[in-house]
Scaffold this motif. Sequence first.
Motif, PDB file in Angstrom:
ATOM      1  N   VAL A  28       0.873  -1.187  -0.002  1.00 43.14           N
ATOM      2  CA  VAL A  28       0.140  -0.039  -0.108  1.00 43.14           C
ATOM      3  C   VAL A  28       1.286   1.354   0.343  1.00 43.14           C
ATOM      4  O   VAL A  28       1.961   1.505   0.379  1.00 43.14           O
ATOM      5  N   VAL A  29       0.675   2.603  -0.899  1.00 45.34           N
ATOM      6  CA  VAL A  29       1.014   3.702  -0.583  1.00 45.34           C
ATOM      7  C   VAL A  29       0.486   4.645   0.341  1.00 45.34           C
ATOM      8  O   VAL A  29      -0.706   4.250   0.632  1.00 45.34           O
ATOM      9  N   PRO A  30       1.458   5.388   0.882  1.00 44.47           N
ATOM     10  CA  PRO A  30       0.542   6.561   1.403  1.00 44.47           C
ATOM     11  C   PRO A  30      -0.548   6.838   1.024  1.00 44.47           C
ATOM     12  O   PRO A  30      -1.589   7.022   2.076  1.00 44.47           O
ATOM     13  N   GLU A  31      -0.632   7.734  -0.395  1.00 41.16           N
ATOM     14  CA  GLU A  31      -1.894   8.009  -0.339  1.00 41.16           C
ATOM     15  C   GLU A  31      -3.403   7.066  -0.225  1.00 41.16           C
ATOM     16  O   GLU A  31      -4.164   7.352  -0.050  1.00 41.16           O
ATOM     17  N   GLY A  32      -2.974   6.025  -0.331  1.00 42.11           N
ATOM     18  CA  GLY A  32      -3.504   4.451  -0.383  1.00 42.11           C
ATOM     19  C   GLY A  32      -4.713   4.858   0.772  1.00 42.11           C
ATOM     20  O   GLY A  32      -5.643   4.474   1.579  1.00 42.11           O
TER      21      GLY A  32
END
Length: 268
Positions: A28-32
């Motif tokens: 998962v990316v932080p934006e997620g």
Amino acid sequence: MKIPKSHPRYTSLMLREKLVKGWREGIVVPEGLIAHGRGEAFDYVLGETTSAPALVAERAAAAFLLRARRPVISVNGNVAALAARQVVRFAKTVSAGIEVNLFHRTDTRMRRIVRTLRAAGATHVLGLHPNARIPRLESRRALSSREGIFGADVVVVPLEDGDRTEALVRMGKTVISVDLNPLSRTSQRATIPVVDELTRALPNMERFARDLRSDPDEIGRLMKSYRKSENMKALFAFLDWRLRGLREGPKVVRGTPRRPRRIRSPGD
Ligand code: PTJ
């Protein structure tokens, strides 16, 4: 962190834990995490349950998928972290392909997500070797597989951005979105917007698909009768009812306080 099952917000906290674990593992990316927070806010307003209009959309989506020639489910980081097993089960039920497609695409993340899906039981996962581009889409989301999303007739796009939804619809595909935000461009542009939480929507659609599999007449009837505009109208009416309930508080009937249907209020 260990969350006790008795915690009133157990389900919601477990989803967060899954995403944080996914972020630690580079899935998962932080934006997620930000995207999930936005979804949670809408889910509060929806009452953290599947609404009747969402069930209608989910049943229609199952019908379209069962009738599809080449259905594909698109998976991003959040979807893999939250629901890898559910995706694989659903894909098997509707005989759909699975393709990883990322907005924040890197080779390492692609490989990790493919590995996660394989560990969840997927035998064939597309996306690592794209051989086509979705037209008029600038982002790396345009990278796709001819045997997957590019050549599909029906595509499920959970937690999607509006640009690709629009581009896929432009290509003539039936696009089924899963997005808690009914105002997002994705929900507005998809052929069948499912306004529900991902981990509720997937098993619902799977159950509907299992029930419908042996009933071709009902599949045909659902495909003919589904109307996006009517369904979204019903969803906004449901939201209106929810907000009115919150605004008016418990009702008093003939002097006796009536126990209201439980409506979660913010901060619950
Ligand atoms: O893994 P990547 O690189 O492909 O990136 C994935 C994210 C989610 C970061 C990317 O697709 C993104 O930025 O998405 P958006 O534009 O923030 O849209 C995500 C939408 O999903 C929002 O409208 C949220 O309301 C909604 N959403 C978030 N969590 C859930 C959800 N809808 C249903 N179930 C959820 N659990």
